[in-house]
Design a protein around this motif. Structure first.
Motif, PDB file in Angstrom:
ATOM      1  N   ASP A 100       0.842  -1.185   0.000  1.00 55.19           N
ATOM      2  CA  ASP A 100       0.000   0.000   0.000  1.00 55.19           C
ATOM      3  C   ASP A 100       0.885   1.245   0.000  1.00 55.19           C
ATOM      4  OD1 ASP A 100       0.995  -0.181   2.547  1.00 55.19           O
ATOM      5  OD2 ASP A 100      -0.942  -0.344   3.548  1.00 55.19           O
ATOM      6  N   SER A 101       0.312   2.377  -0.387  1.00 52.91           N
ATOM      7  CA  SER A 101       1.090   3.612  -0.503  1.00 52.91           C
ATOM      8  C   SER A 101       1.308   4.287   0.846  1.00 52.91           C
ATOM      9  CB  SER A 101       0.386   4.594  -1.449  1.00 52.91           C
ATOM     10  OG  SER A 101       0.172   4.020  -2.710  1.00 52.91           O
TER      11      SER A 101
ATOM     12  N   ARG B  51      -0.670   3.140   3.955  1.00 53.29           N
ATOM     13  CA  ARG B  51      -1.490   2.416   4.930  1.00 53.29           C
ATOM     14  C   ARG B  51      -2.803   3.163   5.139  1.00 53.29           C
ATOM     15  NH1 ARG B  51      -0.635   3.977  10.402  1.00 53.29           N
ATOM     16  NH2 ARG B  51       0.990   5.568  10.655  1.00 53.29           N
ATOM     17  N   ALA B  52      -3.638   2.662   6.040  1.00 57.74           N
ATOM     18  CA  ALA B  52      -4.952   3.280   6.240  1.00 57.74           C
ATOM     19  C   ALA B  52      -4.782   4.713   6.735  1.00 57.74           C
ATOM     20  CB  ALA B  52      -5.769   2.464   7.228  1.00 57.74           C
ATOM     21  N   HIS B  53      -5.533   5.626   6.137  1.00 62.35           N
ATOM     22  CA  HIS B  53      -5.442   7.044   6.490  1.00 62.35           C
ATOM     23  C   HIS B  53      -6.741   7.731   6.084  1.00 62.35           C
ATOM     24  CE1 HIS B  53      -4.384   6.877   2.235  1.00 62.35           C
ATOM     25  NE2 HIS B  53      -4.728   8.152   2.149  1.00 62.35           N
TER      26      HIS B  53
ATOM     27  N   TRP C  20      -9.956  -1.533  -2.425  1.00 60.25           N
ATOM     28  CA  TRP C  20     -10.145  -0.438  -1.480  1.00 60.25           C
ATOM     29  C   TRP C  20     -10.816  -0.955  -0.217  1.00 60.25           C
ATOM     30  CZ3 TRP C  20      -9.860   5.165  -2.070  1.00 60.25           C
ATOM     31  CH2 TRP C  20      -9.188   5.561  -3.253  1.00 60.25           C
TER      32      TRP C  20
ATOM     33  N   GLU D 209      -4.198   9.611  14.847  1.00 56.91           N
ATOM     34  CA  GLU D 209      -4.698   8.239  14.835  1.00 56.91           C
ATOM     35  C   GLU D 209      -4.691   7.573  16.209  1.00 56.91           C
ATOM     36  OE1 GLU D 209      -2.361   5.930  12.167  1.00 56.91           O
ATOM     37  OE2 GLU D 209      -0.459   6.585  12.998  1.00 56.91           O
TER      38      GLU D 209
ATOM     39  N   CYS E  82      -8.466   4.204  13.577  1.00 53.37           N
ATOM     40  CA  CYS E  82      -9.267   3.630  12.493  1.00 53.37           C
ATOM     41  C   CYS E  82     -10.146   2.508  13.041  1.00 53.37           C
ATOM     42  CB  CYS E  82      -8.342   3.090  11.406  1.00 53.37           C
ATOM     43  SG  CYS E  82      -9.188   2.306  10.016  1.00 53.37           S
TER      44      CYS E  82
ATOM     45  N   TRP F  95     -11.658   6.868   6.631  1.00 54.66           N
ATOM     46  CA  TRP F  95     -10.424   6.084   6.549  1.00 54.66           C
ATOM     47  C   TRP F  95     -10.462   5.217   5.284  1.00 54.66           C
ATOM     48  CZ3 TRP F  95      -6.372   6.167  10.062  1.00 54.66           C
ATOM     49  CH2 TRP F  95      -6.605   6.823  11.276  1.00 54.66           C
ATOM     50  N   HIS F  96      -9.314   5.040   4.652  1.00 56.65           N
ATOM     51  CA  HIS F  96      -9.247   4.183   3.479  1.00 56.65           C
ATOM     52  C   HIS F  96      -7.822   3.697   3.252  1.00 56.65           C
ATOM     53  CE1 HIS F  96      -8.450   8.282   2.181  1.00 56.65           C
ATOM     54  NE2 HIS F  96      -7.795   7.809   1.137  1.00 56.65           N
ATOM     55  N   ASN F  97      -7.726   2.552   2.631  1.00 57.79           N
ATOM     56  CA  ASN F  97      -6.432   1.978   2.278  1.00 57.79           C
ATOM     57  C   ASN F  97      -6.549   1.327   0.903  1.00 57.79           C
ATOM     58  OD1 ASN F  97      -3.809   1.144   2.354  1.00 57.79           O
ATOM     59  ND2 ASN F  97      -4.111  -0.494   3.838  1.00 57.79           N
TER      60      ASN F  97
ATOM     61  N   LEU G  99      -5.247  -0.754  -2.020  1.00 55.55           N
ATOM     62  CA  LEU G  99      -4.218  -1.805  -2.071  1.00 55.55           C
ATOM     63  C   LEU G  99      -4.010  -2.297  -3.499  1.00 55.55           C
ATOM     64  CD1 LEU G  99      -5.505  -3.848   0.991  1.00 55.55           C
ATOM     65  CD2 LEU G  99      -3.437  -2.450   0.942  1.00 55.55           C
TER      66      LEU G  99
END
Length: 383
Positions: free
Chosen positions: A132-133, A135-137, A154, A174, A179, A202-204, A206
């Motif tokens: 992932d670019s 991680r969850a953010h 996603w 965080e 999250c 929040w989203h990650n 992948l």
């Protein structure tokens, strides 16, 4: 390349904008978009800019993939190709933010800007691995993701801090606002799909171990905090706002006076409209140059087959018979309102079709008005 979200602007703002995500399958058929086009976009970016990033277990320092060299006495910078390729092969993501001057990107950004009614900032993401670019953010802006090559999974989670602003990045908050454990959405975004995500969710995203490329378009509407900051700036002539404050006992009357003043100020619809107009007037769109048609004094003007559109995203002021585009405020008479309303309803309409839709108006006057509005950067030519 056209985006069709399948719902009206009114329905989007009522049910989704700032409220909940929206996934639309096949909303933007990629047609002939290719890696050749994506490569060109990245190559024309400034690799040394902080808006150009290579993510590989965090954002890599420029020294890892950018080199300097002397070109005829001038220091220039370029990507270290072998390093970039190696990082990408190992799962890195190449990111370009604030993309300008790219016709495909500008076209998509304009469509989203018109739909959302606000300024848009464009980004590109390319990957080939599974990392992932970020991680969850969460993002502090609403985002439209337009998948054009390959797929991406996603994971989306509901907000833990509603409506974060630009100073409230998820990496800094965080611990206090973690999250959620379970995603509210888990899906694969495929080529041609468009996904709208409000800020704070929040989203990650992948990668799936295959080639993937998507654009991300961030939307920037005015916020209540912007209005309050503007109100304070506009209120410096109010004496109490300039007073020194000390203890609460000594300062409470001053604070109460300031509160009353600001309450009256921000609740005045005239002030609110002035703020909205100034916010719109501060934005700019990169309209295409037309040196031959608009800069040559011998030019006969805009040809009838030429297509045009409004060079602005926010069109709400048309209800008040004026338009703000690229810092220029233009008020319209009846003919002008009829013209601009036609172009607003049909972006990319040809001059010939505009003339056909207004048979009762002198064609010469309409052509002259269209040409003048193009010269003022209110209308723009569409290739």
């Amino acid at each position: 390349m056209r985006i069709d979200l399948g719902i009206s602007v009114e329905e989007f703002h009522e049910n989704y904008f700032g409220k909940q995500p929206l996934l639309v399958r096949g909303a933007c058929p990629p047609r002939d978009f290719s890696w050749r086009m994506a490569n060109g976009i990245y190559q024309r970016c400034d690799a040394l800019s902080e808006d150009f990033k290579l993510a590989h277990d965090g954002i890599l320092p420029k020294s890892k993939y950018v080199e300097s060299y002397v070109d005829v006495g001038e220091i220039r910078h370029r990507l270290i190709r072998p390093a970039v390729y190696d990082y990408l092969r190992d799962g890195a993501t190449l990111i370009a933010n604030k993309i300008k001057g790219e016709p495909i990107v500008e076209s998509l950004a304009r469509q989203i800007g018109r739909f959302a009614g606000h300024a848009v900032v464009s980004s590109a993401y390319a990957a080939f691995g599974t990392r992932d670019s970020f991680r969850a953010h969460w993002d502090t802006r609403d985002v439209f993701a337009v998948q054009l090559i390959g797929r991406k999974r996603w994971l989306v989670y509901e907000p833990s801090l509603p409506y974060p602003i630009y100073t409230q990045q998820s990496k800094d908050y965080e611990q206090e606002y973690p999250c959620p454990e379970r995603p509210s959405m888990d899906f694969v975004l495929e080529a041609g799909d468009v996904f709208y995500l409000p800020r704070g969710w929040w989203h990650n995203p992948l990668p799936l171990g295959e080639a993937t490329f998507h654009f991300s378009f961030g939307v920037f509407p005015p916020l209540a905090v912007n209005y309050l900051a503007w109100a304070v700036q506009q209120s410096q002539s109010f004496v109490a706002l300039r007073k020194t404050i000390a203890t609460w006992e000594d300062s409470q009357e001053t604070i109460a006076a300031v509160a009353r003043h600001l309450t009256d100020f921000v609740c005045d619809p005239r002030n609110y409209q002035q703020f909205q107009d100034e916010f719109v007037a501060a934005t700019r769109l990169d309209s295409p140059l037309a040196l031959d048609a608009l800069g040559d004094p011998r030019s006969p003007g805009i040809a009838d087959e030429q297509r045009v559109q409004i060079s602005a995203s926010a069109l709400g002021s048309l209800e008040r018979r004026y338009l703000i585009a690229n810092g220029t405020k233009v008020s319209f008479d009846e003919i002008g309102m009829a013209l601009i309303a036609t172009v607003a309803r049909r972006p990319g309409i040809s001059v010939r079709e505009v003339l056909a839709r207004h048979p009762g108006v002198d064609a010469g006057k309409l052509r002259t008005l269209i040409t003048d509005l193009c010269r003022q950067d209110v209308l723009e030519l569409v290739s």
